[in-house]
Motif scaffolding. Structure first.
Motif, short mmCIF file in Angstrom:
data_model
loop_
_atom_site.label_atom_id
_atom_site.label_comp_id
_atom_site.label_asym_id
_atom_site.label_seq_id
_atom_site.Cartn_x
_atom_site.Cartn_y
_atom_site.Cartn_z
N ILE A 31 0.84 -1.19 0.00
CA ILE A 31 0.00 0.00 0.00
C ILE A 31 0.88 1.24 0.00
O ILE A 31 1.79 1.34 0.82
N ASN A 32 0.61 2.15 -0.91
CA ASN A 32 1.29 3.44 -0.90
C ASN A 32 0.54 4.37 0.04
O ASN A 32 0.48 4.13 1.23
N ALA A 33 -0.09 5.38 -0.50
CA ALA A 33 -0.80 6.34 0.34
C ALA A 33 -2.15 5.80 0.79
O ALA A 33 -2.78 5.02 0.09
N MET A 34 -2.55 6.22 1.97
CA MET A 34 -3.90 5.99 2.47
C MET A 34 -4.45 7.34 2.88
O MET A 34 -3.70 8.24 3.27
N GLY A 35 -5.76 7.46 2.80
CA GLY A 35 -6.30 8.77 3.15
C GLY A 35 -7.79 8.73 3.41
O GLY A 35 -8.44 7.70 3.30
N TRP A 36 -8.27 9.91 3.78
CA TRP A 36 -9.70 10.10 4.03
C TRP A 36 -10.20 11.25 3.15
O TRP A 36 -9.56 12.31 3.06
N TYR A 37 -11.34 11.01 2.52
CA TYR A 37 -12.03 12.03 1.76
C TYR A 37 -13.42 12.20 2.38
O TYR A 37 -13.88 11.34 3.12
N ARG A 71 -1.48 5.73 10.66
CA ARG A 71 -1.67 4.42 10.04
C ARG A 71 -0.78 3.40 10.71
O ARG A 71 0.25 3.72 11.30
N ASP A 72 -1.20 2.15 10.58
CA ASP A 72 -0.42 1.01 11.06
C ASP A 72 -0.14 0.16 9.84
O ASP A 72 -1.02 -0.55 9.35
N ASN A 73 1.08 0.22 9.34
CA ASN A 73 1.42 -0.49 8.11
C ASN A 73 1.32 -2.01 8.28
O ASN A 73 0.96 -2.72 7.34
N ALA A 74 1.62 -2.50 9.45
CA ALA A 74 1.57 -3.94 9.68
C ALA A 74 0.15 -4.48 9.64
O ALA A 74 -0.09 -5.63 9.28
N LYS A 75 -0.82 -3.62 10.02
CA LYS A 75 -2.22 -4.05 10.06
C LYS A 75 -3.03 -3.51 8.88
O LYS A 75 -4.23 -3.78 8.81
N ASN A 76 -2.39 -2.74 8.00
CA ASN A 76 -3.10 -2.14 6.85
C ASN A 76 -4.31 -1.32 7.31
O ASN A 76 -5.40 -1.41 6.73
N THR A 77 -4.09 -0.54 8.34
CA THR A 77 -5.17 0.30 8.86
C THR A 77 -4.77 1.78 8.83
O THR A 77 -3.58 2.11 8.89
N VAL A 78 -5.78 2.62 8.72
CA VAL A 78 -5.58 4.06 8.79
C VAL A 78 -6.67 4.63 9.69
O VAL A 78 -7.80 4.13 9.70
N HIS A 79 -6.29 5.67 10.46
CA HIS A 79 -7.21 6.26 11.41
C HIS A 79 -7.26 7.76 11.20
O HIS A 79 -6.28 8.37 10.75
N LEU A 80 -8.40 8.34 11.56
CA LEU A 80 -8.54 9.80 11.52
C LEU A 80 -9.13 10.26 12.84
O LEU A 80 -10.29 9.98 13.13
N GLN A 81 -8.32 10.92 13.64
CA GLN A 81 -8.80 11.50 14.88
C GLN A 81 -9.30 12.90 14.59
O GLN A 81 -8.54 13.74 14.08
N MET A 82 -10.58 13.12 14.87
CA MET A 82 -11.21 14.40 14.56
C MET A 82 -11.60 15.08 15.86
O MET A 82 -12.43 14.55 16.61
N ASN A 83 -11.00 16.22 16.12
CA ASN A 83 -11.29 17.00 17.33
C ASN A 83 -11.90 18.35 16.95
O ASN A 83 -11.81 18.78 15.80
N SER A 84 -12.49 19.00 17.93
CA SER A 84 -13.09 20.33 17.73
C SER A 84 -13.98 20.34 16.49
O SER A 84 -13.89 21.23 15.64
N LEU A 85 -14.84 19.35 16.40
CA LEU A 85 -15.67 19.21 15.21
C LEU A 85 -16.66 20.36 15.07
O LEU A 85 -17.16 20.90 16.07
N LYS A 86 -16.90 20.72 13.81
CA LYS A 86 -17.80 21.82 13.48
C LYS A 86 -18.94 21.29 12.62
O LYS A 86 -18.79 20.26 11.94
N PRO A 87 -20.08 21.99 12.60
CA PRO A 87 -21.18 21.54 11.73
C PRO A 87 -20.76 21.38 10.27
O PRO A 87 -21.25 20.49 9.58
#
Length: 121
Positions: A31-37, A71-87
């Protein structure tokens, strides 16, 4: 076959936090890049954050200082921590991975099914 499965969406009040996770599974060679859209109603899908296999990150200006991708390359996972969320963060969030399947020689983009994030009081 490759699957990207997201989890962690939901309803949160303004100022709150959520953590999205995405796990890639299947016959993955690398896996190259991982991301969130994200895509809000009536708007185009936009990049929120991305991370390379080496850990370099890129964020949309609108989320800098509030969101953190990891991300955790060994587990092929990616995470997004979202703080101070807005509408205005309300959208369907999609996981994306640029990966190479076993037995192939090109990298292609794969998408998760999306998870709804709603920020409202």
């Amino acid at each position: 076959q490759v699957q990207l499965v997201e989890s962690g969406g939901g309803l949160v009040q303004p100022g709150g936090s959520l953590r999205l996770s995405c796990a890639a599974s299947g016959t993955i060679f690398s896996i190259n890049a991982m991301g969130w859209y994200r895509q809000a109603p009536g708007k185009e899908r936009e990049l929120v954050a991305a991370i390379t296999s080496g850990g370099s990150t890129n964020y949309a200006d609108s989320v800098k200082g509030r969101f953190a991708i990891s991300r955790d390359n060994a587990k092929n996972t990616v995470h997004l921590q979202m703080n101070s969320l807005k509408p205005e963060d309300t959208a369907v969030y999609y996981c994306n991975a640029e990966l190479r399947v076993v037995g192939t020689y090109v990298f292609r983009n794969y998408w998760g099914q999306g998870t709804q994030v709603t920020v409202a009081s």
